[in-house]
Design an enzyme around this catalytic site. Structure first.
Site, PDB file in Angstrom:
ATOM      1  N   ASP A 229       0.875  -1.164   0.000  1.00 57.84           N
ATOM      2  CA  ASP A 229       0.000   0.000   0.000  1.00 57.84           C
ATOM      3  C   ASP A 229       0.921   1.226   0.000  1.00 57.84           C
ATOM      4  O   ASP A 229       2.097   1.133   0.359  1.00 57.84           O
ATOM      5  CB  ASP A 229      -0.936  -0.009   1.208  1.00 57.84           C
ATOM      6  CG  ASP A 229      -2.129   0.942   1.002  1.00 57.84           C
ATOM      7  OD1 ASP A 229      -2.088   1.752   0.049  1.00 57.84           O
ATOM      8  OD2 ASP A 229      -3.092   0.885   1.787  1.00 57.84           O
TER       9      ASP A 229
HETATM   10  C1  BGC Z   1      -4.929   3.449   0.168  1.00 59.48           C
HETATM   11  C2  BGC Z   1      -5.046   2.478  -0.988  1.00 59.48           C
HETATM   12  C3  BGC Z   1      -4.858   3.226  -2.285  1.00 59.48           C
HETATM   13  C4  BGC Z   1      -3.501   3.899  -2.261  1.00 59.48           C
HETATM   14  C5  BGC Z   1      -3.187   4.673  -3.539  1.00 59.48           C
HETATM   15  C6  BGC Z   1      -3.660   4.296   0.100  1.00 59.48           C
HETATM   16  O1  BGC Z   1      -3.736   5.326   1.025  1.00 59.48           O
HETATM   17  O2  BGC Z   1      -4.945   2.737   1.379  1.00 59.48           O
HETATM   18  O3  BGC Z   1      -6.294   1.853  -0.967  1.00 59.48           O
HETATM   19  O4  BGC Z   1      -4.973   2.346  -3.362  1.00 59.48           O
HETATM   20  O5  BGC Z   1      -3.484   4.831  -1.184  1.00 59.48           O
HETATM   21  O6  BGC Z   1      -3.975   5.785  -3.648  1.00 59.48           O
END
Ligand code: BGC
Length: 803
Positions: A229
């Site tokens: 993530d």
């Molecule tokens: C989120 C993800 C997301 C990623 C990219 C993170 O803060 O938890 O779900 O895909 O950011 O935007």
């Protein structure tokens, strides 16, 4: 044997190392002539491709695209074909916009109704979540786009999400938090998966060999790549060793440098690096990642699909005296700000810049409704507005029926924060109270991505819940209100009467280092059933304008067969649910668990034979002693229900089990077999966990480290650090009071120091992070000196690496 050996042989160590982290916020590295880069974008219910300044919190605008209903909404359709179709259209848009990897679907379990991201997830039930995720993945990947189910795994609270350790027992992990992902992987075959930010029993998900290699790759045969993530990569080398492929976003050259150094020092064997590069390249080089901007999108058609999806997901919760569908002869007033300015999606990384956006007032003239006027009634995020309320009451007094558009304000549902409570805003509650004193019939039309308390339920006549319906939600709802479409949605989560009924609800979200999964497998209906608690609306509940009869249940080898009749006067669709229980079980079990579901459309008076096949998940449980799935021998109850609390048919079958020894710890879990859940104590959790449960000891000022979160600076030795924390805290509180929580600051507040290095595109190295922490720990001047030196070193290293 490496599949892409010829290419890998041509790469330098630095090039291989580079491939394993982002080139920037959204892209991977490419080497012209050898392999292209991939563009990754959110997200689960619409493509959020950012072109300008990139961020991962949904703050800056993205290219317009279709905003489909969110996952919590689609789940209410119980319709795998629909999920697949929406996925297909999402994949097409991604393809059209040059996005190779779509960061969704999200399928974390709704452990607690206050999790801020519940609107992005499907359900409290793993089997159901897995089936819907698999369908969505199949759809997305039909169009040369790679799906990326997330967040793997045990990521069910937002507070402190990057530095929270989920403490969970093995059986619960397997049965509740991994089963959905298992189904998504085995039946959806995603080419990528996103690891979650949190730790699981002490190990970061992104460095978790058991999760990423043993279970995901070896057991489930996942053949895609694992991406962290955003900023969730803790120790890059450990991540790579244990099965993670891509650290996103870009740590600049610090990511590659770390890998090169680890190979040189022998910490990371080069053959493992090659293996990860090979696995990642295998995806990049398949047709999926190679295709760019080929698809032509018919935006009108996509809007129609968004509408169909929203329509099939509407849940009718109450319909006294058959007020709905609405009678054309009745005078209808529309009240509520959401009718003018819809509440249609949640906040955070999933935010879509919608191609178009419907609202009820603009559309109402197209529908057979005797519309007599609109009144706003309340302002979102504000206190009671007496003038608006009075106007609304006046309108109600001259109307026969009021369509009341209310729900949760945007600020109540966001990534990065959990909900403060599960109530509706005060001004809306007050409005309902005032309107209920008039003689108008009240039809509440709800918009919200999660469950909520409804103390007003008895004061209104009908309730339709559209969840977060996306850009075409308004029209979809009017179709249902007017009876052009007979509602068929059913809830994919339990609505407790009050938040007080939520098991361990008072502890959520866990503010410290550890997030405890103390309720074990008893999440959602599994708990309410076992504890024999009344609920407001059970899992699987939803009404229709017609009614259905279930009859003649029988089991033929692996098929459960029964008959369904539409006994009403209009066409309708029913979602029938198969639950399985074992009342004489020797192990602690839920009374029943969802093991299948089917959607049946019937004309008035029509009867159909319906069939649900039992699969390998039907009778299994995870035995912690044999460390594998087992089946207990004996009698099982197969229950066909219109909801988890409305079982229409039951039959018993005898099943031959796997004859293994029952897990020994079951003897100590007697309390989990009774309805005395409120008596659960810490010792019960320890018994379930099977070992001593870690507890955080905080004792005033203490030394922080790279993995401490910024909010922990309240205990820092350096008074300046404490002051900085206080300032951030006050700013957050101020923004919350204004009704516009500052997501950036919230993110920073809950972020570990190490993430400064991971998310600044190489400007800050991990050595610099360590020096900052040193300063925070009270060594201001030596830390500052070290920081300056580390800064110069980072600059030099960056230059050399780039060369
Ligand atoms: C989120 C993800 C997301 C990623 C990219 C993170 O803060 O938890 O779900 O895909 O950011 O935007």
């Amino acid at each position: 044997m490496l599949k892409n050996k010829t290419i890998i042989d041509q790469l330098t160590l630095e090039q291989k190392a580079s491939l394993l982290s982002g080139k920037n916020t959204w892209e991977t590295y490419d080497i012209p002539g050898l392999f292209p880069s991939m563009f990754l974008s959110d997200g689960p219910h619409g493509v959020r491709k950012q072109l300008g300044e990139a961020d991962h919190l949904g703050l800056n605008e993205s290219v317009p695209s279709t905003c489909f209903p969110t996952a919590a909404t689609l789940a209410n359709s119980w319709d795998e074909n629909l999920l697949e179709k929406v996925g297909e259209y999402l994949g097409r848009e991604a393809n059209h916009l040059g996005v190779q990897v779509l960061l969704g679907p999200g399928l974390n379990i709704k452990k607690n109704p206050k999790c801020g991201r519940n609107f992005e997830y499907y359900s409290e039930d793993p089997y159901f979540s897995g089936k819907l995720a698999a369908a969505s993945i199949r759809g997305i990947q039909k169009n040369q786009t790679i799906a990326c189910p997330k967040h793997f795994a045990v990521n069910s609270q937002e507070y402190r999400r990057m530095a929270s350790d989920s403490i969970i027992d093995e059986r619960t992990l397997q049965e509740i938090y991994l089963t959905g992902f298992e189904i998504a992987v085995k039946e959806g075959h995603p080419k990528s998966i996103m690891s979650s930010y949190n730790l699981i029993n002490g190990t970061y998900a992104n460095e978790n060999k058991k999760l990423l290699r043993d279970i995901l790759r070896d057991n489930w045969k996942f053949d895609g790549f694992v991406v962290s993530d955003w900023g969730g990569d803790n120790d890059h080398t450990q991540g790579v060793i244990n099965g993670s492929h891509l650290a996103m976003p870009s740590p600049g050259v610090n990511g590659p440098i770390e890998i090169v150094e680890s190979v040189k020092s022998g910490k990371l064997p080069e053959n493992i690096l090659n293996e990860r590069v090979d696995e990642l390249l295998s995806v990049i080089l398949t047709s999926t990642a190679m295709s760019k901007e080929t698809e032509i999108v018919d935006w009108k058609e996509h809007h129609q699909v968004a509408k169909e999806a929203a329509m099939k997901s509407v849940v009718l919760l109450k319909n006294s005296e058959h007020i709905l569908p609405i009678d054309i002869t009745k005078k209808v007033g529309i009240i509520g700000e959401f009718a003018k300015k819809p509440r249609y999606q949640g906040a955070g990384s999933s935010v879509v810049n919608p191609k178009q956006l419907e609202n009820t007032l603009e559309l109402v003239a197209d529908y057979p409704i005797n519309f007599v006027g609109f009144s706003q009634g309340f302002e979102r995020g504000k206190q009671v507005n007496e003038t608006l309320e009075k106007e609304a009451v006046a309108l109600a007094e001259t109307s026969d029926i009021i369509l009341l558009y209310v729900g949760l304000d945007e600020i109540l549902e966001s990534e990065g924060m959990d909900r403060p409570h599960t109530q509706m805003p005060n001004n809306q509650l007050n409005l309902i109270k005032e309107l209920s004193k008039t003689s108008a019939k009240i039809v509440v039309v709800l918009s919200a991505g999660a469950s909520m308390e409804m103390p007003w339920l008895d004061q209104v006549d009908s309730v339709l819940h559209g969840y977060l319906g996306g850009q075409a939600g308004a029209g979809a709802m009017l179709e249902v209100i007017t009876g052009k479409y007979n509602p068929s949605g059913k809830l994919s989560e339990t609505y407790p009467i009050s938040y007080k009924d939520v098991l361990f609800g008072e502890e959520f979200p866990y503010k410290g280092k550890y997030a405890y999964y103390k309720e074990g497998i008893f999440v959602g209906y599994r708990y309410y059933d076992r504890a024999k608690k009344e609920v407001l609306f059970p899992f699987g509940f939803g009404l229709s304008y017609t009614h259905f009869k279930y009859s003649q249940l029988e089991v033929q080898s692996n098929d459960v067969i029964f008959k369904m009749t539409n006994q009403g006067t209009c066409e309708g669709t029913e979602i029938a649910q198969l639950y399985i229980g074992k009342s004489d079980s020797q192990i602690s079990r839920a009374e029943k668990e969802l093991k299948g579901f089917v959607k049946v459309s019937l004309l008035p008076g029509e009867t159909k034979e319906v069939r649900i096949s039992l699969d390998d998940k039907a009778f299994r449980y995870f035995n912690v002693d044999t460390n594998q799935w087992e089946v207990e021998s004996g009698n099982y109850q197969l229950m066909m229900g219109a909801s988890s609390r409305d079982i229409r048919l039951v039959t018993d079958i005898v099943k031959e089990g796997t004859e293994s020894q029952l897990p020994k710890n079951e003897e100590k879990l007697a309390k989990f077999k009774t309805s005395h859940f409120s008596d659960l104590e810490w010792v019960d959790f320890e018994r379930l966990y099977g070992q001593k449960v870690p507890v955080e000891v905080t004792k005033g000022r203490q030394l922080l480290h790279a993995n401490s979160v910024i909010s922990e600076m309240s205990q820092a030795k350096n008074p300046l650090a404490r002051l900085v924390r206080r300032i951030i805290y006050n700013l957050i509180k101020k923004s919350e009071k204004k009704g516009e929580p500052n997501l950036n600051l919230l993110f920073i507040y809950n972020m570990p120091f190490r993430a400064i290095g991971k998310m600044t595109n190489g400007m800050v190295s991990q050595e610099m992070v360590d020096k900052i922490v040193h300063m925070v720990n009270g060594h201001f001047f030596s830390g500052l000196g070290g920081l300056f030196k580390a800064y110069k070193k980072n600059k030099k290293q960056t230059k050399e690496f780039m060369r």
